[in-house]
Design an enzyme around this catalytic site. Structure first.
Site, PDB file in Angstrom:
ATOM      1  N   GLU A 414       0.782  -1.124  -0.013  1.00  0.00           N
ATOM      2  CA  GLU A 414      -0.058  -0.017   0.075  1.00  0.00           C
ATOM      3  C   GLU A 414       0.770   1.201  -0.196  1.00  0.00           C
ATOM      4  OE1 GLU A 414      -2.904  -0.167  -0.870  1.00  0.00           O
ATOM      5  OE2 GLU A 414      -2.993  -2.383  -0.385  1.00  0.00           O
ATOM      6  N   HIS A 543     -15.605  -9.254 -12.673  1.00  0.00           N
ATOM      7  CA  HIS A 543     -14.938  -8.482 -13.511  1.00  0.00           C
ATOM      8  C   HIS A 543     -15.504  -8.579 -15.154  1.00  0.00           C
ATOM      9  CE1 HIS A 543     -12.403  -8.732 -10.266  1.00  0.00           C
ATOM     10  NE2 HIS A 543     -11.827  -7.320 -10.620  1.00  0.00           N
TER      11      HIS A 543
END
Ligand SMILES: [Zn+2]
Length: 658
Positions: A414, A543
């Protein structure tokens, strides 16, 4: 605007192609009530109210303008767009951050409100930007032309009814996907949702139950979405003004061919790995499928057969070799009072600073949430936020940190997003983003490759001497390959399949056949029970059903090895690539900085060249990284007479399982 970014998680629809990836995510579980929440949110509400009375200065016609007037107008419009987008992205990020760290009805409503306004605004920008299309503006700088082009890449409908129809189809599909139920035996069903199905796949090994669930999940999803998908594709083709095509972002008109040629680069490794996995699975489930045929689709970590890490212990190449227990090392330090959970983000920050990169800002430390709250609900999925503050110092992470290797990797990952946010924050908002959609994810993953080594744990003095033998390295590599290498053919196929249909290469009567032909061809994976056209198995993946781009995961999984190799070379690493830790190499950090600070202001090959010296994406670094495992696999398969390769049957929809 928010964009979740793990390949295994549902993500929001990419609406404005140029939008800065405000939110990025990876897996990660941890107190702190948001004392600044109420002040930030009430400020946001005030802004929203004021906004309703504002007229937009760019709603005028371009008819009759001279070239120089047009150019001037375009420049002013771009300036206006940059200014407005910064403010609106700031609001979107605020609403998204607070909703994610404090899930409640009020925050959800606010997020929906802000997102709707953002979408409307970005559509208006696109409609106006399109007025400049085909107009001669020779005085416009290359940078401005690039920003104008990015503003034109958005999905905007010419008719309001088409736009509402698309939203309806989207929300119907989302709702039925989120509430879909999978069963593993007649009358034996899991709680609703994809996570429960994936958890079953990861933790259970009963061949018939997995096969039953494989089919049941498809009945509950893909088969139901066929009509909606076909209608959606038709709407996209007929009613959209300007459509951000799957491959536009890669600035390569032959991108589908490029993807296939990348596949051919790592195919020799994939074939050996596939052969080994199929051989071991065939020993485990004798007589269930052909020893030299397609691998039935229900034997992986999920209902799509996209990754196979669940087998890493059982199929470990050298069972007697000692593996490095990273979790154990971290937990032992905690037990001895040498390391606490809140210190983990500081360990990651120190890594980036050791490369000569900027430290996390004071606001970052004050506003990020690293521990799971005790008194309210929070989304624990690790996520990085670019708050787009005017002061350019507000970047945040939310994750529920634990003392284990998964959290250790996540926080380094991150922070890679945060580093990208910080380094391109001096760019105009339209250039604050990933060079192409594969870059952002690859940054933190590159760092993770370096920190997850015996060398790094010794360098940061978390362990004195780790016995990282060739055998234990090959063992570790098998785990990594079952995650990374097995994933690549799946990651490329989702978008190739959609693209082939939407571009008219495949008629709708052959949609499912085409999916299985591609799955067979590239992955050597076939259906677990015989299929028909009505099944539309690709749509069992979120997706694919939602038309969310997936090929970026394919690209980012290749790029991370490319970035890693370049940084290792810069750090002067000697020895097998997989043992490289570029900690404390300011030379490597400097190269990374040069790439990151460009954002998307230049074509991505320019950015790639800054770090790697080459302008093309390649699988060479991945191949070099996995060389020790590749050699071992070739040797093992040859010695044991393991069949390598597969052929796709004339009817690719026939069952690969007996
Ligand atoms: Zn990420």
């Amino acid at each position: 605007m928010t964009l979740s970014s793990s390949p295994t998680r549902p993500v929001g629809l990419l609406l404005l192609a140029v939008a800065v990836m405000a939110v990025f995510a990876l897996c990660a579980d941890a107190y702190r009530f948001r004392d600044d929440e109420s002040s930030e949110l009430s400020h946001l509400l005030m802004k929203l109210r004021r906004d309703q009375h504002r007229k937009h200065c760019w709603k005028y016609s371009l008819d009759g303008l001279t070239e120089s007037q047009l150019t001037k107008c375009a420049r002013r419009f771009i300036h206006f767009a940059n200014q407005q987008l910064r403010k609106r992205k700031h609001r979107s990020s605020l609403a998204s951050f607070h909703y994610n760290v404090n899930i409640n009805k009020r925050n959800k409503e606010l997020l929906t409100r802000v997102d709707t306004k953002y979408r409307r605004f970005s559509s208006k920008l696109t409609l106006f930007a399109l007025k400049f299309k085909g107009k001669r503006m020779s005085g416009l700088s290359a940078s401005d032309a690039r920003m104008l082009r990015d503003l034109q890449w958005n999905m905007v409908f010419g008719r309001r009814k088409d736009s509402s129809r698309m939203s309806n189809l989207d929300s119907q599909m989302s709702q039925s996907y989120d509430t879909a139920v999978g069963c593993y035996a007649p009358g034996k069903c899991l709680d609703s949702g994809e996570d429960n199905v994936k958890n079953f796949f990861r933790t259970k090994n009963d061949y018939d139950q997995l096969r039953y669930l494989w089919k049941s999940w498809r009945n509950a999803t893909g088969a139901k979405f066929r009509n909606a998908f076909v209608e959606r594709a038709q709407l996209l083709n007929e009613s959209v003004y300007a459509f951000f095509e799957y491959f536009t972002d890669f600035e390569d008109p032959k991108f589908p061919e490029t993807v296939v040629s990348l596949y051919n680069q790592f195919k020799p490794l994939y074939e050996q790995l596939h052969a080994y996995l199929r051989h071991r699975l065939h020993q485990k489930y004798p007589g269930k499928f052909a020893a030299n045929g397609l691998l039935p689709g229900h034997l992986g970590d999920d209902p799509w057969g996209s990754q196979y890490t669940k087998w890493h212990n059982e199929f470990v190449p050298f069972p007697a070799a000692e593996s490095i227990d990273f979790d154990g090392i971290l937990k032992d330090r905690e037990r001895r009072g040498l390391l606490t959970v809140p210190q983990l983000p500081h360990v990651a920050d120190e890594f980036y600073r050791s490369l000569g990169l900027p430290k996390m800002t004071e606001t970052f430390w004050r506003k990020s949430v690293f521990l799971k709250p005790k008194d309210h609900k929070m989304n624990c999925h690790g996520t990085a936020f670019d708050m787009h503050s005017a002061s350019r110092d507000d970047f945040r992470i939310k994750m529920c940190t634990r003392m284990d290797m998964s959290s250790f990797s996540t926080v380094h990952h991150e922070m890679g997003h945060i580093m990208y946010f910080m380094l391109y924050s001096h760019q105009p908002v339209l250039f604050q983003g990933s060079a192409n959609s594969g870059f952002h994810e690859a940054i933190g993953d590159t760092i993770t490759l370096s920190v997850k080594t015996a060398e790094h744990f010794q360098a940061i003095k978390f362990a004195k001497h780790l016995n990282d033998t060739h055998e234990s390295q090959v063992n570790t590599q098998l785990t990594q390959a079952l995650e990374n290498v097995m994933f690549l053919p799946f990651a490329m196929t989702v978008d190739l399949w959609k693209w082939r249909y939407i571009s008219g290469k495949v008629p709708k009567e052959q949609l499912n056949q085409d999916w299985w032909r591609l799955r067979g061809l590239y992955a050597g994976v076939g259906p677990s029970v015989s299929r028909s056209e009505a099944d539309t198995d690709a749509l069992s993946k979120y997706h694919a059903a939602k038309n969310i781009g997936y090929v970026r995961y394919f690209i980012s999984f290749l790029l991370k090895f490319q970035f890693y190799k370049a940084m290792c070379e810069e750090a002067g690493h000697k020895g097998p690539l997989s043992t490289c830790d570029f900690y404390k190499s300011t030379a490597a950090g400097d190269k990374l900085r040069r790439m990151l600070q460009l954002g998307r202001s230049k074509p991505w090959p320019d950015a790639l060249q800054q770090l790697t010296g080459r302008r093309d994406i390649s699988a060479d670094a991945l191949m070099e990284y996995f060389q020790p495992l590749h050699n071992w696999l070739k040797d093992y398969n040859a010695k044991n007479g393991v069949p390598v390769g597969w052929t796709v049957p004339a009817n690719p929809m026939q069952s690969a399982s007996n």
